[in-house]
Design a protein around this motif. Structure first.
Motif, PDB file in Angstrom:
ATOM      1  N   LEU A  96       0.831  -1.204   0.000  1.00 21.46           N
ATOM      2  CA  LEU A  96       0.000   0.000   0.000  1.00 21.46           C
ATOM      3  C   LEU A  96       0.867   1.255   0.000  1.00 21.46           C
ATOM      4  O   LEU A  96       2.030   1.232   0.408  1.00 21.46           O
ATOM      5  CB  LEU A  96      -0.930  -0.008   1.226  1.00 21.46           C
ATOM      6  N   ASP A  97       0.268   2.358  -0.446  1.00 23.48           N
ATOM      7  CA  ASP A  97       0.996   3.625  -0.553  1.00 23.48           C
ATOM      8  C   ASP A  97       0.927   4.453   0.726  1.00 23.48           C
ATOM      9  O   ASP A  97       1.599   5.475   0.823  1.00 23.48           O
ATOM     10  CB  ASP A  97       0.408   4.474  -1.687  1.00 23.48           C
ATOM     11  N   GLY A  98       0.073   4.073   1.651  1.00 23.96           N
ATOM     12  CA  GLY A  98      -0.048   4.893   2.850  1.00 23.96           C
ATOM     13  C   GLY A  98      -1.192   4.443   3.718  1.00 23.96           C
ATOM     14  O   GLY A  98      -1.579   3.264   3.703  1.00 23.96           O
ATOM     15  N   VAL A  99      -1.761   5.403   4.440  1.00 22.68           N
ATOM     16  CA  VAL A  99      -2.756   5.082   5.447  1.00 22.68           C
ATOM     17  C   VAL A  99      -3.864   6.130   5.436  1.00 22.68           C
ATOM     18  O   VAL A  99      -3.617   7.304   5.143  1.00 22.68           O
ATOM     19  CB  VAL A  99      -2.071   5.020   6.840  1.00 22.68           C
ATOM     20  N   GLU A 100      -5.071   5.670   5.717  1.00 25.89           N
ATOM     21  CA  GLU A 100      -6.170   6.609   6.003  1.00 25.89           C
ATOM     22  C   GLU A 100      -6.278   6.727   7.517  1.00 25.89           C
ATOM     23  O   GLU A 100      -6.245   5.712   8.221  1.00 25.89           O
ATOM     24  CB  GLU A 100      -7.480   6.055   5.436  1.00 25.89           C
ATOM     25  N   ILE A 101      -6.387   7.956   8.011  1.00 23.24           N
ATOM     26  CA  ILE A 101      -6.619   8.146   9.445  1.00 23.24           C
ATOM     27  C   ILE A 101      -7.855   9.023   9.637  1.00 23.24           C
ATOM     28  O   ILE A 101      -8.270   9.756   8.727  1.00 23.24           O
ATOM     29  CB  ILE A 101      -5.405   8.760  10.179  1.00 23.24           C
ATOM     30  N   GLY A 102      -8.441   8.960  10.821  1.00 23.46           N
ATOM     31  CA  GLY A 102      -9.599   9.787  11.126  1.00 23.46           C
ATOM     32  C   GLY A 102      -9.178  11.206  11.476  1.00 23.46           C
ATOM     33  O   GLY A 102      -8.016  11.478  11.806  1.00 23.46           O
ATOM     34  N   SER A 103     -10.142  12.111  11.428  1.00 23.72           N
ATOM     35  CA  SER A 103      -9.889  13.521  11.734  1.00 23.72           C
ATOM     36  C   SER A 103      -9.709  13.753  13.231  1.00 23.72           C
ATOM     37  O   SER A 103      -9.173  14.783  13.638  1.00 23.72           O
ATOM     38  CB  SER A 103     -11.060  14.365  11.226  1.00 23.72           C
ATOM     39  N   ASN A 104     -10.176  12.836  14.047  1.00 26.61           N
ATOM     40  CA  ASN A 104      -9.845  12.843  15.478  1.00 26.61           C
ATOM     41  C   ASN A 104      -9.745  11.379  15.897  1.00 26.61           C
ATOM     42  O   ASN A 104     -10.268  10.498  15.223  1.00 26.61           O
ATOM     43  CB  ASN A 104     -10.902  13.609  16.298  1.00 26.61           C
ATOM     44  N   ILE A 105      -9.036  11.147  16.991  1.00 27.12           N
ATOM     45  CA  ILE A 105      -8.869   9.768  17.460  1.00 27.12           C
ATOM     46  C   ILE A 105      -9.552   9.685  18.825  1.00 27.12           C
ATOM     47  O   ILE A 105      -9.011  10.145  19.834  1.00 27.12           O
ATOM     48  CB  ILE A 105      -7.368   9.384  17.576  1.00 27.12           C
ATOM     49  N   ASN A 106     -10.756   9.160  18.819  1.00 27.73           N
ATOM     50  CA  ASN A 106     -11.557   9.092  20.049  1.00 27.73           C
ATOM     51  C   ASN A 106     -11.644  10.455  20.735  1.00 27.73           C
ATOM     52  O   ASN A 106     -11.540  10.561  21.963  1.00 27.73           O
ATOM     53  CB  ASN A 106     -10.989   8.031  21.006  1.00 27.73           C
ATOM     54  N   GLY A 107     -11.810  11.503  19.940  1.00 29.86           N
ATOM     55  CA  GLY A 107     -11.979  12.854  20.475  1.00 29.86           C
ATOM     56  C   GLY A 107     -10.688  13.648  20.584  1.00 29.86           C
ATOM     57  O   GLY A 107     -10.731  14.862  20.772  1.00 29.86           O
ATOM     58  N   LYS A 108      -9.533  12.983  20.482  1.00 29.91           N
ATOM     59  CA  LYS A 108      -8.256  13.715  20.563  1.00 29.91           C
ATOM     60  C   LYS A 108      -7.924  14.315  19.206  1.00 29.91           C
ATOM     61  O   LYS A 108      -8.011  13.632  18.168  1.00 29.91           O
ATOM     62  CB  LYS A 108      -7.126  12.786  20.970  1.00 29.91           C
ATOM     63  N   GLN A 109      -7.505  15.581  19.196  1.00 29.59           N
ATOM     64  CA  GLN A 109      -7.130  16.239  17.950  1.00 29.59           C
ATOM     65  C   GLN A 109      -5.785  15.705  17.447  1.00 29.59           C
ATOM     66  O   GLN A 109      -4.935  15.282  18.239  1.00 29.59           O
ATOM     67  CB  GLN A 109      -7.052  17.748  18.173  1.00 29.59           C
ATOM     68  N   LEU A 110      -5.593  15.765  16.121  1.00 24.62           N
ATOM     69  CA  LEU A 110      -4.391  15.176  15.537  1.00 24.62           C
ATOM     70  C   LEU A 110      -3.110  15.900  15.955  1.00 24.62           C
ATOM     71  O   LEU A 110      -2.030  15.328  15.902  1.00 24.62           O
ATOM     72  CB  LEU A 110      -4.504  15.149  14.008  1.00 24.62           C
ATOM     73  N   GLY A 111      -3.234  17.164  16.360  1.00 29.05           N
ATOM     74  CA  GLY A 111      -2.047  17.899  16.809  1.00 29.05           C
ATOM     75  C   GLY A 111      -1.611  17.536  18.214  1.00 29.05           C
ATOM     76  O   GLY A 111      -0.598  18.046  18.704  1.00 29.05           O
ATOM     77  N   ASP A 112      -2.338  16.650  18.880  1.00 34.03           N
ATOM     78  CA  ASP A 112      -1.968  16.218  20.239  1.00 34.03           C
ATOM     79  C   ASP A 112      -0.570  15.586  20.202  1.00 34.03           C
ATOM     80  O   ASP A 112      -0.286  14.765  19.322  1.00 34.03           O
ATOM     81  CB  ASP A 112      -3.008  15.199  20.732  1.00 34.03           C
ATOM     82  N   PRO A 113       0.307  15.960  21.166  1.00 41.21           N
ATOM     83  CA  PRO A 113       1.674  15.394  21.158  1.00 41.21           C
ATOM     84  C   PRO A 113       1.702  13.873  21.173  1.00 41.21           C
ATOM     85  O   PRO A 113       2.670  13.258  20.711  1.00 41.21           O
ATOM     86  CB  PRO A 113       2.286  15.954  22.450  1.00 41.21           C
ATOM     87  N   GLU A 114       0.644  13.247  21.655  1.00 45.57           N
ATOM     88  CA  GLU A 114       0.598  11.774  21.692  1.00 45.57           C
ATOM     89  C   GLU A 114       0.837  11.160  20.306  1.00 45.57           C
ATOM     90  O   GLU A 114       1.378  10.062  20.195  1.00 45.57           O
ATOM     91  CB  GLU A 114      -0.783  11.342  22.220  1.00 45.57           C
ATOM     92  N   PHE A 115       0.415  11.880  19.235  1.00 47.81           N
ATOM     93  CA  PHE A 115       0.493  11.284  17.890  1.00 47.81           C
ATOM     94  C   PHE A 115       1.804  11.598  17.164  1.00 47.81           C
ATOM     95  O   PHE A 115       1.998  11.195  16.023  1.00 47.81           O
ATOM     96  CB  PHE A 115      -0.711  11.726  17.048  1.00 47.81           C
ATOM     97  N   GLU A 116       2.693  12.329  17.856  1.00 47.13           N
ATOM     98  CA  GLU A 116       3.955  12.726  17.231  1.00 47.13           C
ATOM     99  C   GLU A 116       4.751  11.523  16.689  1.00 47.13           C
ATOM    100  O   GLU A 116       5.248  11.579  15.561  1.00 47.13           O
ATOM    101  CB  GLU A 116       4.777  13.496  18.273  1.00 47.13           C
ATOM    102  N   PRO A 117       4.868  10.418  17.439  1.00 43.72           N
ATOM    103  CA  PRO A 117       5.640   9.280  16.879  1.00 43.72           C
ATOM    104  C   PRO A 117       5.032   8.727  15.598  1.00 43.72           C
ATOM    105  O   PRO A 117       5.760   8.249  14.716  1.00 43.72           O
ATOM    106  CB  PRO A 117       5.579   8.230  18.002  1.00 43.72           C
ATOM    107  N   PHE A 118       3.706   8.798  15.468  1.00 45.16           N
ATOM    108  CA  PHE A 118       3.083   8.333  14.228  1.00 45.16           C
ATOM    109  C   PHE A 118       3.508   9.216  13.055  1.00 45.16           C
ATOM    110  O   PHE A 118       3.904   8.706  11.994  1.00 45.16           O
ATOM    111  CB  PHE A 118       1.556   8.321  14.357  1.00 45.16           C
TER     112      PHE A 118
END
Ligand code: ZN
Length: 373
Positions: free
Chosen positions: A181-203
């Motif tokens: 595959l060429d990549g990934v689809e992700i949701g606009s929030n992850i269980n209510g957390k915004q994508l800019g949350d530092p938790e998602f930095e490693p992703f």
């Protein structure tokens, strides 16, 4: 006559790439689709970047903790319905899983290639991580099979369990090697957390280092309250939700820290164009949002990819000429009821130059996928 370029500002070159311009002396679109003076020519390679897949069946639910939201296909007469636990989620047909049926539809609508992505409800952020991985593997397997069987017609992005970032990072590393595959689809929030949350930095760090594309799709809007109808959520809240995701990443500085990320936003990035002026003003007045970001948000936004799933030629043109030149690709939301039935017609009505049109029909998609024609 000297052509005036409508987006001469700082930032017309990003990461060393030339961006596509729209000139002021091109014919202008109107909502009725009259281009005033341009002979419309359709017919180049058209890549539809926003199309969804649901596998025709799922494995048995692994444990009681996942049962309430486990996906299951149930057939009744002619109808196949995706259930989430014991609730019917959506009636589907063979377009969701059958490659031959999709190819026949593509021929009818003039689409040369589809980027396949999971039905967003299958992203499964609400399941325990282990159970979610089973759903992700099932949908990734099916997309991989469609791509491998028909590589001239399909490319694909998969699903990862982003509610468990360590597991998601492991899954990112297998998207290309395990599934092609060429990549990934992700949701606009992850269980209510915004994508800019530092938790998602490693992703985001892993996505950049692996060189995969990220397609962000509106999902379960955080603004939803109990008494809103599904139609209201889909039509009104999705454009707000996807704009919130993009704005969150801009304000958090994620796109500055990972400048080689190839990240695309669904539904024309929703309300983002209406937010950019205010984001810039907030950035100026709040000293780069507390020093988090150096570059003004509307300039960084030009590095985002955006789909053209907006149903409005005037807005499509604004996205392609002003918001993210050279980064807007075609998207239909196939095979759902709300899909754009005539992508070529929508692009025709936006009255682009040949160069801009080529970018929207396939150039931006190929750049997003880091592929060649
Ligand atoms: Zn969609």
């Amino acid at each position: 006559m000297l052509r005036s370029i409508c987006w001469i500002v700082s930032g017309t070159r990003l990461h060393g790439e030339d961006l596509t311009a729209c000139s002021r002396d091109e014919p202008k679109p109107t909502p009725s689709g009259n281009c005033r003076g341009r002979l419309l020519v359709s017919g180049t390679v058209l890549i539809d970047v926003h199309t969804h897949v649901t596998p025709p069946e799922f494995p048995a639910c692994p444990d009681a903790a996942a049962a309430k939201r486990w996906p299951c296909m149930q057939c009744s007469g002619e109808q196949t319905t995706l259930f989430s636990g014991d609730k019917a989620f959506r009636v589907l047909d063979a377009r969701s899983w059958d490659a031959e049926r999709r190819i026949a539809d593509m021929a009818r609508s003039g689409v040369s290639m589809q980027l396949l992505s999971p039905m967003p409800e299958l992203l499964s952020y609400w399941l325990p991580s282990g159970a979610a991985s089973i759903v992700c593997d099932t949908v990734n397997d099916h997309i991989a099979e469609m791509v491998a069987g028909h590589p001239a017609y399909f490319r694909g992005v998969g699903a990862i369990p982003l509610q468990d970032v360590a597991e998601a990072v492991r899954a990112v590393k297998g998207l290309r090697s395990r599934y092609g595959l060429d990549g990934v689809e992700i949701g606009s929030n992850i269980n209510g957390k915004q994508l800019g949350d530092p938790e998602f930095e490693p992703f985001f760090a892993a996505a950049e280092s692996e060189g995969i594309a990220i397609f962000v799709h509106a999902i379960h809007p955080v603004a939803k309250v109990a008494d809103m109808s599904a139609q209201y959520v889909s039509v009104v809240l999705f454009p707000v939700e996807i704009a919130m995701a993009a704005a969150s990443l801009l304000m958090a500085g994620t796109l500055e820290r990972y400048p080689r990320l190839r990240i695309g936003f669904s539904h024309g990035a929703g309300a983002l164009p209406a937010m950019l002026g205010r984001l810039d003003q907030g950035w100026k007045r709040a000293d780069g949002f507390g020093g988090r970001i150096e570059i003004q948000p509307s300039v960084t936004a030009r590095s985002m990819f955006i789909d053209g799933n907006v149903y409005d030629p005037v807005l499509l043109r604004h996205l392609a000429c002003e918001v993210a030149p050279g980064r807007v690709f075609a998207g239909s939301d196939y095979p759902y009821k709300i899909m754009e039935e005539n992508i070529r017609g929508l692009i025709d009505r936006a009255c682009f130059s040949d160069e801009s049109r080529n970018s929207i029909e396939h150039g931006a998609a190929l750049a997003f996928l880091n592929a060649s024609a």
